[in-house]
Structures are given as C-alpha cells and as structure tokens.
Design a protein around this motif. Structure first.
Motif, PDB file in Angstrom:
ATOM      1  N   GLU A  20       0.716  -1.116  -0.110  1.00  0.00           N
ATOM      2  CA  GLU A  20      -0.044  -0.084   0.011  1.00  0.00           C
ATOM      3  C   GLU A  20       1.040   1.231  -0.006  1.00  0.00           C
ATOM      4  N   ALA A  21       1.910   1.501   0.907  1.00  0.00           N
ATOM      5  CA  ALA A  21       2.813   2.540   0.784  1.00  0.00           C
ATOM      6  C   ALA A  21       3.485   2.591  -0.652  1.00  0.00           C
ATOM      7  N   ALA A  57       1.049   4.157  -3.095  1.00  0.00           N
ATOM      8  CA  ALA A  57       0.824   5.812  -2.590  1.00  0.00           C
ATOM      9  C   ALA A  57       2.095   6.382  -3.217  1.00  0.00           C
ATOM     10  N   ASP A  58       3.407   5.968  -2.897  1.00  0.00           N
ATOM     11  CA  ASP A  58       4.488   6.551  -3.345  1.00  0.00           C
ATOM     12  C   ASP A  58       4.641   6.694  -4.989  1.00  0.00           C
ATOM     13  N   GLY A  83       1.954   6.524  -7.025  1.00  0.00           N
ATOM     14  CA  GLY A  83       0.729   6.812  -7.737  1.00  0.00           C
ATOM     15  C   GLY A  83      -0.128   5.773  -8.427  1.00  0.00           C
ATOM     16  N   ASP A 139      -3.209   3.782  -9.315  1.00  0.00           N
ATOM     17  CA  ASP A 139      -4.248   3.833  -8.738  1.00  0.00           C
ATOM     18  C   ASP A 139      -4.859   2.201  -8.890  1.00  0.00           C
ATOM     19  N   ALA A 146      -8.310   1.638  -4.884  1.00  0.00           N
ATOM     20  CA  ALA A 146      -8.576   2.680  -3.705  1.00  0.00           C
ATOM     21  C   ALA A 146      -9.906   2.319  -2.702  1.00  0.00           C
ATOM     22  N   GLU A 166      -7.895   5.652  -0.365  1.00  0.00           N
ATOM     23  CA  GLU A 166      -6.419   5.272   0.093  1.00  0.00           C
ATOM     24  C   GLU A 166      -6.132   4.168  -0.662  1.00  0.00           C
ATOM     25  N   PRO A 167      -4.938   3.760  -0.914  1.00  0.00           N
ATOM     26  CA  PRO A 167      -4.622   2.678  -1.827  1.00  0.00           C
ATOM     27  C   PRO A 167      -4.816   1.457  -0.855  1.00  0.00           C
TER      28      PRO A 167
END
Length: 140
Positions: free
Chosen positions: A27-28, A31-32, A34, A36, A81, A85-86
């Motif tokens: 998940e991090a 997010a890092d 991008g 989706d 999402a 959030e991812p």
C-alpha cells in the motif's frame, strides 16, 4: 459478469523490507508511485501472519493469527482505492515447516524476505460497498 477493459501500464519488481508489514508495504509503494490500480504476485517468507476469513452468512471477517515462521508460497492480489487510499486486496497461501499449508485474506504479516511483481493498469478503480455481499467491491 461486469467488466472493464484495461491496458497494462508500468511494471515493477520489488524486494520487501525485512521486518516490515507485507500488505502495508504494498500500500505504501502504491501511494508513493501513484498506482491507482494494479495486480501483483509475490513470494517469500514471513515470521507471523494474520489471515482473515469472510463468513458469508455473518458478512463479517474473522481473524486467525499464526505466530511462527512461514513460507509465503503464493501471494496474489490487486491494488485499488478504498476510502480514497490505496488498498492491497491480498490473498496468500502459506506453509509450515512440515509442509502443511493454509490460505486466506492476508491482513498482516512480518516480512522475513519477500519479492513482488506489480503490473499497473491504466484505470482508476475505487471500491464501494456492495449491499448483496457486504463487501467493498469494484463497481464496474
């Protein structure tokens, strides 16, 4: 069946950090970078794990904790999402030293060693509550 045609975009290989959380690192990463939406495969070893079982009658997840060294024989999932959030929807098959295996929805696991392949899609997927199943699913 509902479906959406997607094109593959970026591809990644990754080594998960020793001592980190398996799903949390995915998940991090999403997010890092991008990311989706994506699909991933992984393998390795963990030092403990919490697996969730979804009871279809109760429409609730029930945890089972394994506090022992385990092989991550197969890990498969997707990223999309959830609440903005991812979210790494992660299923895993793990085995013990005697070769017995168990599987389920991976909630968390402490990485001993892990490798991952990730294929990003050119679509944005946002999970939404599904009345029929009680799950957060893709509204395709």
């Amino acid at each position: 069946m509902d479906y959406l045609e997607v094109e593959g975009a970026r591809e990644f290989v990754a080594r998960l950090e020793h001592g980190g959380d398996w799903r949390g690192q995915i998940e991090a990463f999403a997010a890092d970078e991008g990311v989706d939406s994506a699909f991933f495969f992984g393998l390795g070893a963990v030092q403990d794990a919490e697996i969730l079982y979804y009871d279809q009658d109760d429409e609730a997840y029930y945890p089972e904790t394994f506090d022992e060294p385990l092989e991550m024989a197969a890990c498969v999932g997707n990223v999309s999402a959830l609440d903005g959030e991812p979210f790494a929807h992660t299923h895993a098959v793990m085995s013990r030293a005697d070769g017995t295996a168990f599987a389920g929805h991976l909630d968390s696991a402490t990485v001993f060693a892990g490798e991952l392949y990730v294929r990003e899609f050119d679509a944005e997927l946002e999970r939404a509550f599904d009345e029929e199943t009680g799950l957060d699913l893709w509204p395709l």
